[in-house]
Write a protein that holds these residues in place. Structure first.
Motif, mmCIF file in Angstrom:
data_model
loop_
_atom_site.group_PDB
_atom_site.id
_atom_site.type_symbol
_atom_site.label_atom_id
_atom_site.label_comp_id
_atom_site.label_asym_id
_atom_site.label_seq_id
_atom_site.Cartn_x
_atom_site.Cartn_y
_atom_site.Cartn_z
ATOM 1 N N GLN A 1 0.845 -1.185 0.000
ATOM 2 C CA GLN A 1 0.000 0.000 0.000
ATOM 3 C C GLN A 1 0.888 1.245 0.000
ATOM 4 O O GLN A 1 2.101 1.150 0.167
ATOM 5 N N LEU A 2 0.254 2.392 -0.147
ATOM 6 C CA LEU A 2 0.944 3.665 -0.017
ATOM 7 C C LEU A 2 0.435 4.374 1.230
ATOM 8 O O LEU A 2 -0.769 4.409 1.498
ATOM 9 N N SER A 3 1.366 4.946 2.003
ATOM 10 C CA SER A 3 0.971 5.698 3.185
ATOM 11 C C SER A 3 0.477 7.077 2.775
ATOM 12 O O SER A 3 0.528 7.457 1.595
ATOM 13 N N LEU A 4 0.007 7.860 3.752
ATOM 14 C CA LEU A 4 -0.441 9.221 3.464
ATOM 15 C C LEU A 4 0.680 10.076 2.899
ATOM 16 O O LEU A 4 0.438 11.023 2.156
ATOM 17 N N SER A 5 1.940 9.739 3.256
ATOM 18 C CA SER A 5 3.086 10.504 2.761
ATOM 19 C C SER A 5 3.665 9.922 1.477
ATOM 20 O O SER A 5 4.704 10.381 1.001
ATOM 21 N N GLY A 6 3.016 8.886 0.933
ATOM 22 C CA GLY A 6 3.501 8.295 -0.312
ATOM 23 C C GLY A 6 4.557 7.229 -0.125
ATOM 24 O O GLY A 6 5.144 6.756 -1.100
ATOM 25 N N GLN A 7 4.819 6.818 1.118
ATOM 26 C CA GLN A 7 5.772 5.744 1.360
ATOM 27 C C GLN A 7 5.116 4.390 1.079
ATOM 28 O O GLN A 7 3.894 4.231 1.212
ATOM 29 N N THR A 8 5.925 3.409 0.705
ATOM 30 C CA THR A 8 5.410 2.071 0.445
ATOM 31 C C THR A 8 5.273 1.292 1.745
ATOM 32 O O THR A 8 6.217 1.203 2.527
ATOM 33 N N VAL A 9 4.095 0.764 1.967
ATOM 34 C CA VAL A 9 3.852 -0.145 3.092
ATOM 35 C C VAL A 9 3.932 -1.555 2.525
ATOM 36 O O VAL A 9 3.166 -1.927 1.639
ATOM 37 N N LYS A 10 4.860 -2.350 3.014
ATOM 38 C CA LYS A 10 5.141 -3.658 2.427
ATOM 39 C C LYS A 10 3.941 -4.601 2.532
ATOM 40 O O LYS A 10 3.135 -4.512 3.458
ATOM 41 N N SER A 11 3.858 -5.508 1.575
ATOM 42 C CA SER A 11 2.828 -6.546 1.612
ATOM 43 C C SER A 11 3.109 -7.495 2.775
ATOM 44 O O SER A 11 4.230 -7.567 3.287
ATOM 45 N N TYR A 12 2.078 -8.239 3.170
ATOM 46 C CA TYR A 12 2.260 -9.169 4.280
ATOM 47 C C TYR A 12 1.271 -10.317 4.178
ATOM 48 O O TYR A 12 0.245 -10.232 3.511
ATOM 49 N N PHE A 13 1.635 -11.407 4.862
ATOM 50 C CA PHE A 13 0.769 -12.575 4.978
ATOM 51 C C PHE A 13 0.692 -12.962 6.446
ATOM 52 O O PHE A 13 1.718 -13.096 7.115
ATOM 53 N N VAL A 14 -0.511 -13.117 6.963
ATOM 54 C CA VAL A 14 -0.724 -13.478 8.365
ATOM 55 C C VAL A 14 -1.599 -14.720 8.415
ATOM 56 O O VAL A 14 -2.645 -14.784 7.757
ATOM 57 N N ALA A 15 -1.167 -15.720 9.201
ATOM 58 C CA ALA A 15 -1.903 -16.981 9.314
ATOM 59 C C ALA A 15 -2.537 -17.110 10.699
ATOM 60 O O ALA A 15 -2.008 -16.605 11.697
ATOM 61 N N ASP A 16 -3.682 -17.792 10.748
ATOM 62 C CA ASP A 16 -4.396 -18.056 11.990
ATOM 63 C C ASP A 16 -4.735 -19.544 12.052
ATOM 64 O O ASP A 16 -4.811 -20.225 11.026
ATOM 65 N N ALA A 17 -4.952 -20.046 13.271
ATOM 66 C CA ALA A 17 -5.315 -21.449 13.440
ATOM 67 C C ALA A 17 -6.210 -21.590 14.665
ATOM 68 O O ALA A 17 -6.162 -20.764 15.585
ATOM 69 N N SER A 18 -7.019 -22.648 14.672
ATOM 70 C CA SER A 18 -7.899 -22.867 15.813
ATOM 71 C C SER A 18 -8.217 -24.348 15.964
ATOM 72 O O SER A 18 -8.115 -25.139 15.026
ATOM 73 N N ILE A 19 -8.614 -24.707 17.199
ATOM 74 C CA ILE A 19 -9.101 -26.045 17.522
ATOM 75 C C ILE A 19 -10.402 -25.871 18.284
ATOM 76 O O ILE A 19 -10.483 -25.067 19.221
ATOM 77 N N THR A 20 -11.435 -26.623 17.871
ATOM 78 C CA THR A 20 -12.733 -26.541 18.529
ATOM 79 C C THR A 20 -13.144 -27.921 19.019
ATOM 80 O O THR A 20 -13.084 -28.906 18.266
ATOM 81 N N TRP A 21 -13.526 -27.982 20.289
ATOM 82 C CA TRP A 21 -14.086 -29.211 20.864
ATOM 83 C C TRP A 21 -15.547 -28.945 21.179
ATOM 84 O O TRP A 21 -15.870 -27.985 21.867
ATOM 85 N N GLU A 22 -16.444 -29.779 20.647
ATOM 86 C CA GLU A 22 -17.868 -29.545 20.814
ATOM 87 C C GLU A 22 -18.584 -30.851 21.112
ATOM 88 O O GLU A 22 -18.426 -31.835 20.378
ATOM 89 N N VAL A 23 -19.347 -30.863 22.186
ATOM 90 C CA VAL A 23 -20.122 -32.035 22.553
ATOM 91 C C VAL A 23 -21.418 -31.562 23.201
ATOM 92 O O VAL A 23 -21.410 -30.701 24.081
ATOM 93 N N GLU A 24 -22.549 -32.116 22.712
ATOM 94 C CA GLU A 24 -23.875 -31.724 23.172
ATOM 95 C C GLU A 24 -24.026 -30.200 23.105
ATOM 96 O O GLU A 24 -23.860 -29.621 22.043
#
Length: 267
Positions: A201-224
């Protein structure tokens, strides 16, 4: 054919004197079913949104006119492969007027940077999403969006940092996200993993904001009627900037790795 009309009444006393500002917004849409599993749609809508109370302060250069806009959108929804896969595609154009932008200037010397409205920002984009049942216990979704957001009109002379034709600040062109969930019925467990890629992206001052990748994970236990969710965001503890501000203040950092536990009971 769908038609809706909404009537809004706004009151703002941020400047010490209350006033009423009445406005009506409209929305028009249509859906056409090509086959039992494929449908086309289109819509047009306008919008009206008063500026936030903090933005109306005289120390920030206020008061300002409301933000207005309109959207034109068309797309297709399709159920494929014996209704195990849902495909959604859309193209759109969004125009918004009087979006506020930090000027980085403090002519009053009160320590508060002034804001200024951008005349008009136009976003032309495409969105594609696929949700599929790979197996009875395995689901995956993938979504991609392209958005070209540019300043298309000035504001009549008030100084802002970008000119007509420039890319709008902090508006990435490309974004890609995915999420997959696998259930193990024998254990009453579900494992999920996903991530989001955001283009530079570009900041308000025209600087480059680098691309990024963010990962998430979860575990769900469900009974009744009980379920327990354990989720970790930013699984790999990636250091990144979500968006950019001014050159003298730098970028806004994203959240570091964090987790939470959620207990749910249904009755």
């Amino acid at each position: 054919m769908l038609l809706s009309v909404r009537y809004d009444k706004f009151e703002d006393d941020s400047n010490g004197t209350a006033f009423d500002d009445n406005n009506v917004t409209y929305r028009l849409g249509a859906i056409y079913k090509v086959t039992p599993s494929i449908s086309l749609y289109g819509q047009w809508a306008d919008s009206y949104e008063p500026q936030g109370v903090g933005s109306q302060a005289q120390q920030a250069g206020g008061p300002f006119e409301p933000t207005t806009g309109e959207i034109i959108e068309g797309g297709v929804n399709a159920e494929l492969f014996d209704e195990t896969t849902l495909l959604r595609m859309a193209v759109y154009q969004i125009k918004r007027q009087n979006l506020l932008q930090n000027t980085g200037l403090d002519p009053e010397g009160d320590g508060i940077d002034n804001l200024a409205p951008v005349g008009e920002v136009t976003s032309d984009g495409i969105e594609i999403e696929v949700i599929s049942d790979i197996t009875p216990n395995w689901i995956m979704s993938v979504a991609y969006s392209y958005n070209d957001a540019r300043i298309t009109a000035d504001n009549g002379g008030t100084t802002i940092r970008n000119s007509v034709g420039d890319k709008f600040a902090n508006a990435p062109e490309n974004q890609l996200g995915f999420w997959t969930r696998y259930q193990v019925p024998e254990w009453d467990l579900a494992f999920a993993f996903g991530g989001n890629y955001v283009d530079e992206q570009l900041s308000l001052s025209g600087q480059t904001v680098k691309s990024y990748f963010v990962a998430d994970a979860s575990i769900t236990w469900e009974v009744e009627n009980y379920s327990v969710l354990f989720r970790i965001d930013n699984l790999f503890d990636r250091e990144y900037a979500e968006s950019g501000f001014l050159s003298r203040t730098g970028h806004f950092p994203g959240n570091p790795r964090n987790g939470f536990v959620e207990f749910t009971y249904k009755w």
